[in-house]
Design a protein around this motif. Structure first.
Motif: not given
Length: 258
Positions: A180-203
């Motif tokens: 549960p202490n996994v707070t968020a996932f941080l990614a690149g690749h898309a060349h656009t700022p974006a916010a969504t969720t994955f596995a119940g956490r922020p992506l």
């Protein structure tokens, strides 16, 4: 509070006719970060450091990404592991995944290599998942963990990028469900700022430095007109406070300031 600057997709290209473009945009972003009146906890670079994975590109990237702040990076699909290790990190060349853990007493940042040699889609290798499992097991449950990689593990409703996103993402979801202490996932690749969720956490997806993706509902000149080349580069700031809350700000960087 702890502040992590997050940039991605510099695509340093020293051989193109407009080679100065990727260099100038990266230089502007790093000048902005280095001039801040605040010591950042880290500058995170989530992949596609170089455009063609040549020694010259990595040598240029190594100089451009130098900072008074700690710089942490992972490869993307345009990077090549052996060249990345040798010419960017200054290590012995190897085709093994390039994984990194930055651990403090207040948070842990785990960088995971999602690159697949010879392919543009992403996938976490078994050994990367095993390292991440060890990191999570060794981290006290009260310490927040941020997991970073290049390829987003969910569709972003951008067909050009979604076709080459991270695959077999259920394995990552199953692993992190136990922590549960996994707070968020941080990614690149898309060349656009974006916010969504994955596995119940922020992506949280960083903007691209070299260009910005055209969204499906935006104007384009043709089916291959994928990116804006004239919009300014941007950077994300992830702020982790003492309660464990993560807040993200996105900031464009004027090119004239670099």
């Amino acid at each position: 509070m702890h502040v992590i600057a997050h940039l991605s997709d510099t695509h340093i290209d020293t051989g193109a006719a407009d080679a100065g473009r990727s260099v100038g945009r990266t230089r502007a972003v790093m000048a902005y970060l280095n001039d801040l009146p605040y010591d950042l906890d880290a500058v995170l670079v989530t992949g596609d450091v170089a455009d063609h994975a040549t020694p010259d590109e990595y040598a240029a990237a190594r100089e451009l990404l130098a900072s008074r702040h700690p710089v942490l990076a992972c490869p993307g699909n345009h990077d090549e592991r052996a060249a990345y290790r040798e010419h960017f990190l200054g290590e012995a060349p190897s085709t093994a995944p390039v994984d990194l853990v930055h651990a403090t007493d207040r948070f842990v940042l785990a960088l995971c290599d999602t690159s697949v040699p010879g392919e543009h889609h992403g996938r976490l290798a078994d050994e990367t998942l095993a390292r991440l499992a060890d990191t999570l097991a060794a981290t006290p449950p009260t310490v927040p963990v941020l997991i970073a990689f290049h390829h987003p593990p969910v569709p972003l409703h951008t067909p050009y990028v979604d076709g080459i996103r991270q695959r077999d993402e259920h394995r990552l979801a199953e692993l992190t469900a136990r922590h549960p202490n996994v707070t968020a996932f941080l990614a690149g690749h898309a060349h656009t700022p974006a916010a969504t969720t994955f596995a119940g956490r922020p992506l949280l997806v960083a903007p691209g430095v070299v260009s910005t993706l055209r969204l499906p509902w935006e104007h384009r000149n043709g089916p291959d007109h994928h990116v804006h080349r004239d919009l300014p580069p941007s950077v994300a700031f992830h702020v982790l406070d003492d309660t464990g809350r993560l807040t993200t700000h996105y900031r464009p960087v004027p090119l004239g300031d670099g």
